[in-house]
Scaffold this motif. Structure first.
Motif, PDB file in Angstrom:
ATOM      1  N   ARG A  58       0.815  -1.225   0.000  1.00  0.00           N
ATOM      2  CA  ARG A  58       0.000   0.000   0.000  1.00  0.00           C
ATOM      3  C   ARG A  58       0.842   1.267   0.000  1.00  0.00           C
ATOM      4  O   ARG A  58       0.492   2.236  -0.665  1.00  0.00           O
ATOM      5  N   HIS A  59       1.927   1.283   0.740  1.00  0.00           N
ATOM      6  CA  HIS A  59       2.773   2.483   0.764  1.00  0.00           C
ATOM      7  C   HIS A  59       3.350   2.748  -0.619  1.00  0.00           C
ATOM      8  O   HIS A  59       3.344   3.889  -1.094  1.00  0.00           O
ATOM      9  N   ARG A  60       3.843   1.724  -1.258  1.00  0.00           N
ATOM     10  CA  ARG A  60       4.398   1.895  -2.606  1.00  0.00           C
ATOM     11  C   ARG A  60       3.323   2.330  -3.591  1.00  0.00           C
ATOM     12  O   ARG A  60       3.554   3.191  -4.443  1.00  0.00           O
ATOM     13  N   ALA A  61       2.135   1.742  -3.489  1.00  0.00           N
ATOM     14  CA  ALA A  61       1.034   2.129  -4.377  1.00  0.00           C
ATOM     15  C   ALA A  61       0.656   3.592  -4.158  1.00  0.00           C
ATOM     16  O   ALA A  61       0.443   4.339  -5.119  1.00  0.00           O
ATOM     17  N   ALA A  62       0.591   4.014  -2.902  1.00  0.00           N
ATOM     18  CA  ALA A  62       0.252   5.405  -2.597  1.00  0.00           C
ATOM     19  C   ALA A  62       1.303   6.352  -3.149  1.00  0.00           C
ATOM     20  O   ALA A  62       0.973   7.405  -3.708  1.00  0.00           O
ATOM     21  N   ARG A  63       2.573   6.014  -3.019  1.00  0.00           N
ATOM     22  CA  ARG A  63       3.648   6.859  -3.549  1.00  0.00           C
ATOM     23  C   ARG A  63       3.534   6.979  -5.073  1.00  0.00           C
ATOM     24  O   ARG A  63       3.682   8.063  -5.630  1.00  0.00           O
ATOM     25  N   LEU A  64       3.267   5.873  -5.751  1.00  0.00           N
ATOM     26  CA  LEU A  64       3.123   5.918  -7.210  1.00  0.00           C
ATOM     27  C   LEU A  64       1.914   6.751  -7.619  1.00  0.00           C
ATOM     28  O   LEU A  64       1.962   7.496  -8.601  1.00  0.00           O
ATOM     29  N   ILE A  65       0.825   6.636  -6.877  1.00  0.00           N
ATOM     30  CA  ILE A  65      -0.371   7.429  -7.172  1.00  0.00           C
ATOM     31  C   ILE A  65      -0.067   8.915  -7.014  1.00  0.00           C
ATOM     32  O   ILE A  65      -0.424   9.731  -7.871  1.00  0.00           O
ATOM     33  N   LEU A  66       0.614   9.285  -5.940  1.00  0.00           N
ATOM     34  CA  LEU A  66       0.948  10.697  -5.712  1.00  0.00           C
ATOM     35  C   LEU A  66       1.936  11.208  -6.754  1.00  0.00           C
ATOM     36  O   LEU A  66       1.856  12.359  -7.173  1.00  0.00           O
ATOM     37  N   LEU A  67       2.865  10.363  -7.182  1.00  0.00           N
ATOM     38  CA  LEU A  67       3.820  10.781  -8.208  1.00  0.00           C
ATOM     39  C   LEU A  67       3.153  10.952  -9.566  1.00  0.00           C
ATOM     40  O   LEU A  67       3.685  11.628 -10.435  1.00  0.00           O
ATOM     41  N   GLY A  68       1.973  10.330  -9.737  1.00  0.00           N
ATOM     42  CA  GLY A  68       1.231  10.474 -10.984  1.00  0.00           C
ATOM     43  C   GLY A  68       0.718  11.883 -11.198  1.00  0.00           C
ATOM     44  O   GLY A  68       0.411  12.277 -12.323  1.00  0.00           O
ATOM     45  N   GLY A  69       0.603  12.659 -10.132  1.00  0.00           N
ATOM     46  CA  GLY A  69       0.261  14.068 -10.252  1.00  0.00           C
ATOM     47  C   GLY A  69      -1.216  14.382 -10.372  1.00  0.00           C
ATOM     48  O   GLY A  69      -1.586  15.529 -10.607  1.00  0.00           O
ATOM     49  N   ARG A  70      -2.088  13.415 -10.222  1.00  0.00           N
ATOM     50  CA  ARG A  70      -3.530  13.701 -10.326  1.00  0.00           C
ATOM     51  C   ARG A  70      -4.057  14.105  -8.955  1.00  0.00           C
ATOM     52  O   ARG A  70      -4.553  13.294  -8.191  1.00  0.00           O
ATOM     53  N   LEU A  71      -3.922  15.374  -8.645  1.00  0.00           N
ATOM     54  CA  LEU A  71      -4.310  15.900  -7.344  1.00  0.00           C
ATOM     55  C   LEU A  71      -5.555  16.773  -7.489  1.00  0.00           C
ATOM     56  O   LEU A  71      -5.790  17.354  -8.550  1.00  0.00           O
ATOM     57  N   PRO A  72      -6.354  16.891  -6.436  1.00  0.00           N
ATOM     58  CA  PRO A  72      -7.542  17.746  -6.528  1.00  0.00           C
ATOM     59  C   PRO A  72      -7.157  19.210  -6.709  1.00  0.00           C
ATOM     60  O   PRO A  72      -6.113  19.652  -6.233  1.00  0.00           O
ATOM     61  N   ASN A  73      -8.010  19.931  -7.418  1.00  0.00           N
ATOM     62  CA  ASN A  73      -7.778  21.363  -7.606  1.00  0.00           C
ATOM     63  C   ASN A  73      -7.922  22.090  -6.281  1.00  0.00           C
ATOM     64  O   ASN A  73      -8.698  21.678  -5.415  1.00  0.00           O
ATOM     65  N   ARG A  74      -7.231  23.187  -6.179  1.00  0.00           N
ATOM     66  CA  ARG A  74      -7.368  24.004  -4.972  1.00  0.00           C
ATOM     67  C   ARG A  74      -8.740  24.652  -4.969  1.00  0.00           C
ATOM     68  O   ARG A  74      -9.269  25.014  -6.011  1.00  0.00           O
ATOM     69  N   ARG A  75      -9.310  24.829  -3.799  1.00  0.00           N
ATOM     70  CA  ARG A  75     -10.661  25.394  -3.709  1.00  0.00           C
ATOM     71  C   ARG A  75     -10.663  26.902  -3.577  1.00  0.00           C
ATOM     72  O   ARG A  75     -11.504  27.580  -4.123  1.00  0.00           O
ATOM     73  N   ALA A  76      -9.749  27.432  -2.814  1.00  0.00           N
ATOM     74  CA  ALA A  76      -9.767  28.864  -2.530  1.00  0.00           C
ATOM     75  C   ALA A  76      -8.822  29.608  -3.465  1.00  0.00           C
ATOM     76  O   ALA A  76      -7.817  29.076  -3.917  1.00  0.00           O
ATOM     77  N   HIS A  77      -9.177  30.855  -3.723  1.00  0.00           N
ATOM     78  CA  HIS A  77      -8.302  31.707  -4.510  1.00  0.00           C
ATOM     79  C   HIS A  77      -7.156  32.162  -3.635  1.00  0.00           C
ATOM     80  O   HIS A  77      -7.305  32.341  -2.426  1.00  0.00           O
ATOM     81  N   ARG A  78      -6.042  32.378  -4.250  1.00  0.00           N
ATOM     82  CA  ARG A  78      -4.917  32.912  -3.495  1.00  0.00           C
ATOM     83  C   ARG A  78      -5.165  34.375  -3.173  1.00  0.00           C
ATOM     84  O   ARG A  78      -5.875  35.069  -3.889  1.00  0.00           O
ATOM     85  N   ALA A  79      -4.566  34.815  -2.109  1.00  0.00           N
ATOM     86  CA  ALA A  79      -4.719  36.206  -1.718  1.00  0.00           C
ATOM     87  C   ALA A  79      -4.101  37.112  -2.785  1.00  0.00           C
ATOM     88  O   ALA A  79      -3.054  36.776  -3.345  1.00  0.00           O
ATOM     89  N   PRO A  80      -4.748  38.226  -3.078  1.00  0.00           N
ATOM     90  CA  PRO A  80      -4.193  39.131  -4.104  1.00  0.00           C
ATOM     91  C   PRO A  80      -2.878  39.735  -3.622  1.00  0.00           C
ATOM     92  O   PRO A  80      -2.672  39.953  -2.427  1.00  0.00           O
ATOM     93  N   HIS A  81      -1.997  39.963  -4.568  1.00  0.00           N
ATOM     94  CA  HIS A  81      -0.732  40.611  -4.226  1.00  0.00           C
ATOM     95  C   HIS A  81      -0.997  42.072  -3.912  1.00  0.00           C
ATOM     96  O   HIS A  81      -1.713  42.766  -4.637  1.00  0.00           O
ATOM     97  N   SER A  82      -0.462  42.529  -2.825  1.00  0.00           N
ATOM     98  CA  SER A  82      -0.637  43.935  -2.490  1.00  0.00           C
ATOM     99  C   SER A  82       0.669  44.687  -2.773  1.00  0.00           C
ATOM    100  O   SER A  82       1.751  44.116  -2.660  1.00  0.00           O
ATOM    101  N   ARG A  83       0.512  45.903  -3.125  1.00  0.00           N
ATOM    102  CA  ARG A  83       1.702  46.718  -3.424  1.00  0.00           C
ATOM    103  C   ARG A  83       2.229  47.298  -2.118  1.00  0.00           C
ATOM    104  O   ARG A  83       1.495  47.888  -1.342  1.00  0.00           O
ATOM    105  N   ILE A  84       3.513  47.110  -1.898  1.00  0.00           N
ATOM    106  CA  ILE A  84       4.098  47.612  -0.654  1.00  0.00           C
ATOM    107  C   ILE A  84       4.730  48.981  -0.839  1.00  0.00           C
ATOM    108  O   ILE A  84       5.249  49.558   0.106  1.00  0.00           O
TER     109      ILE A  84
END
Length: 91
Positions: free
Chosen positions: A62-88
């Motif tokens: 199972r550990h090896r299978a999980a590592r191969l699955i994660l290396l496959g790169g099929r990850l869920p999309n992020r849900r939240a937007h990133r914070a906007p860049h503010s000008r300093i």
């Protein structure tokens, strides 16, 4: 104390880990069950129980299978937007 290389370290730890290391998974992790469930089913969310159920065909590896699955790169999309860049410059 001399530094060990990767293969030397693996050989020295092998008797300690035994055969169970390939099937050992980290339970209670926040992200791993979600990532494994999404990669194998496409569903959002996941629990440790669901992850173990999905990885049951790979019992003992199972550990090896999980590592191969994660290396496959099929990850869920992020849900939240990133914070906007503010000008300093104004500060």
């Amino acid at each position: 104390m001399p530094e060990s290389t990767g293969p030397e370290l693996r050989r020295s730890c092998a008797p300690c880990l035994g055969e169970a290391a390939a099937g050992a998974l980290s339970l209670g992790d926040l992200h791993l069950p979600v990532q494994i469930t999404h990669a194998l089913t496409g569903a959002r969310g996941g629990t440790d129980e669901r992850m173990l159920q999905l990885l049951e065909p790979y019992a003992g590896q199972r550990h090896r299978a999980a590592r191969l699955i994660l290396l496959g790169g099929r990850l869920p999309n992020r849900r939240a937007h990133r914070a906007p860049h503010s000008r300093i410059a104004r500060l």
